[in-house]
Design a protein around this motif. Structure first.
Motif, PDB file in Angstrom:
ATOM      1  N   TYR A 160       0.792  -1.231   0.000  1.00 18.89           N
ATOM      2  CA  TYR A 160       0.000   0.000   0.000  1.00 18.89           C
ATOM      3  C   TYR A 160       0.830   1.289   0.000  1.00 18.89           C
ATOM      4  O   TYR A 160       0.315   2.350  -0.359  1.00 18.89           O
ATOM      5  N   TYR A 161       2.114   1.176   0.402  1.00 19.91           N
ATOM      6  CA  TYR A 161       2.935   2.384   0.500  1.00 19.91           C
ATOM      7  C   TYR A 161       4.257   2.291  -0.251  1.00 19.91           C
ATOM      8  O   TYR A 161       4.960   3.282  -0.383  1.00 19.91           O
TER       9      TYR A 161
ATOM     10  N   LEU B 159       2.240   7.878   7.380  1.00 17.32           N
ATOM     11  CA  LEU B 159       0.790   7.734   7.444  1.00 17.32           C
ATOM     12  C   LEU B 159       0.075   9.054   7.694  1.00 17.32           C
ATOM     13  O   LEU B 159      -1.127   9.068   7.967  1.00 17.32           O
TER      14      LEU B 159
ATOM     15  N   TYR C 111      -0.607  11.200   5.505  1.00 14.24           N
ATOM     16  CA  TYR C 111      -1.430  11.511   4.342  1.00 14.24           C
ATOM     17  C   TYR C 111      -1.828  10.220   3.646  1.00 14.24           C
ATOM     18  O   TYR C 111      -1.264   9.160   3.899  1.00 14.24           O
ATOM     19  N   GLU C 112      -2.846  10.298   2.813  1.00 19.34           N
ATOM     20  CA  GLU C 112      -3.417   9.107   2.177  1.00 19.34           C
ATOM     21  C   GLU C 112      -2.576   8.706   0.950  1.00 19.34           C
ATOM     22  O   GLU C 112      -1.430   8.426   1.066  1.00 19.34           O
TER      23      GLU C 112
ATOM     24  N   LYS D 195      -2.636   5.967  -1.063  1.00 18.99           N
ATOM     25  CA  LYS D 195      -2.118   4.603  -1.050  1.00 18.99           C
ATOM     26  C   LYS D 195      -1.921   4.084  -2.471  1.00 18.99           C
ATOM     27  O   LYS D 195      -2.596   4.534  -3.401  1.00 18.99           O
TER      28      LYS D 195
ATOM     29  N   GLN E  78      -2.600   1.536  -5.340  1.00 21.20           N
ATOM     30  CA  GLN E  78      -3.782   0.736  -5.652  1.00 21.20           C
ATOM     31  C   GLN E  78      -3.463  -0.195  -6.828  1.00 21.20           C
ATOM     32  O   GLN E  78      -2.871   0.229  -7.824  1.00 21.20           O
TER      33      GLN E  78
ATOM     34  N   ARG F 152       5.262   8.651  -4.283  1.00 22.07           N
ATOM     35  CA  ARG F 152       4.241   9.103  -3.331  1.00 22.07           C
ATOM     36  C   ARG F 152       4.796  10.183  -2.411  1.00 22.07           C
ATOM     37  O   ARG F 152       4.174  11.234  -2.207  1.00 22.07           O
TER      38      ARG F 152
ATOM     39  N   SER G  42       2.847  10.306  13.661  1.00 19.34           N
ATOM     40  CA  SER G  42       2.372   9.050  13.096  1.00 19.34           C
ATOM     41  C   SER G  42       3.387   7.937  13.356  1.00 19.34           C
ATOM     42  O   SER G  42       4.263   7.655  12.541  1.00 19.34           O
TER      43      SER G  42
END
Length: 363
Positions: free
Chosen positions: A57-58, A65, A67-68, A70, A72, A183, A204
């Motif tokens: 996911y990352y 974590l 920020y979103e 992820k 996909q 990301r 986080s």
């Protein structure tokens, strides 16, 4: 318990008859107790995430974590879409299509940034896609994929017009690693131009667990993912003997805001298991570590530990860009400590006492 400040920037904690959960609980309480309240509220227990999920996911084992965005997976959606490169997943299960959705970034992410991202792709195919008002795509691959598939994928990804899809296709590890770096890069860029995407006011913390025990290097040879004394997961001990690539380890890292601030493991205390890993899995000569095997044969207790990076925590706490701003005893480029004057010259008597170099007899 044994505590050791074995360097200016690290504290080691070693415990006998301990478990992963014991160490995690201890560290969480220690950090909560010592963290200045004006620097943020520490909520325990910290989040736990398996290594496999972090990479999926990352794209990194140090996920931020705050920020979103992820990663996909689109492997199934694209394998029969008409895009030839994505069709390779039909014959290679390790070949994937994965993506990031950057909200409202079609205009805010400049072409120069996109080109710089493309330069870092190496073995991964990369396609930037702008989502149009009708949820179709503006991209170099649009002509290869029918309109319905484009719209279905846009809806699956919960895209809005003006969003930017960054699609990467290739082998799973380089693809996810590339998107993981992308990301972070995109989030930092958007934050720098005033798009408030990173919740900079929160802390986080996340534990990363269930790392692989072994990884293959470029030559296909197995190496320890952490170190050769890391204990395998209790459920995977049989895999060490039958399929070591699939075995998980009792290695754990503590990550704060996308930076590793600590790491450790439960150690092997079974002499036979330790010898098998050294000799049969890693192809190392166990005689070089016979003293360790003898100690384990003598009844060494289960044990484990962790090392905390104090400089790294202080840098995050103080909002510094580099740990060099908080290192208590910084060293110059030639390795000298300007505060203490170390290293100093040794006298002939000291060298002789410690057998550092032979003292030649006087002529």
């Amino acid at each position: 318990m044994f505590l050791s400040n074995n360097s200016a920037n690290r504290v080691d904690i070693e415990l006998s008859f301990t478990t992963v959960k014991d160490i995690q609980n201890l560290i969480e309480k220690l950090i909560k107790y010592s963290w200045p309240p004006q620097k943020g509220d520490i909520k325990i227990p910290f989040t736990c995430m398996k290594y496999e999920d972090a990479m999926h996911y990352y794209g990194t084992d140090k996920p931020d974590l705050r920020y979103e965005m992820k990663l996909q997976d689109l492997t199934f959606d694209l394998k029969d879409s008409g895009l030839k490169i994505a069709a390779q997943s039909n014959s290679d299960p390790d070949f994937i299509s994965s993506c990031l959705v950057i909200p409202h970034a079609s205009k805010s992410l400049k072409n120069r940034e996109i080109k710089d991202i493309q330069k870092s792709t190496e073995s991964v195919a990369f396609f930037p896609i702008s989502v149009k008002d009708d949820f179709t795509w503006s991209s170099s691959i649009s002509k290869h994929i029918n309109v319905e598939t484009q719209q279905n994928i846009s809806q699956k990804l919960i895209c809005a017009p003006g969003d930017l899809i960054l699609l990467a296709i290739g082998k799973s590890m380089p693809t996810r690693t590339f998107l993981g770096k992308t990301r972070v890069r995109c989030a930092e860029y958007l934050q720098s131009i005033g798009v408030d995407i990173i919740r900079s006011n929160i802390l986080s913390f996340v534990w990363i667990t269930d790392f692989p025990l072994f990884l293959q290097n470029e030559d296909g040879v197995l190496e320890s993912a952490h170190h050769p004394f890391t204990a395998p997961h209790a459920d995977d001990i049989d895999l060490v003997y039958s399929n070591p690539c699939k075995a998980r380890s009792l290695h754990y890292d503590l990550v704060l805001n996308g930076q590793e601030i600590g790491g450790g493991s439960i150690r092997i205390h079974d002499a036979n298991l330790q010898k098998f890993i050294l000799a049969d899995v890693l192809k190392e000569d166990p005689t070089d570590l016979q003293h360790l095997l003898d100690a384990l044969h003598s009844g060494c207790p289960p044990h484990g530990g962790i090392a905390l990076g104090i400089d790294r925590m202080l840098a995050i706490m103080c909002g510094c860009q580099s740990i060099t701003e908080v290192i208590a005893f910084p060293k110059s480029l030639d390795g000298k400590d300007l505060m203490s004057g170390a290293p100093c010259s040794l006298s002939s008597q000291d060298k002789e006492l410690y057998h550092i170099e032979p003292i030649l007899p006087k002529q």
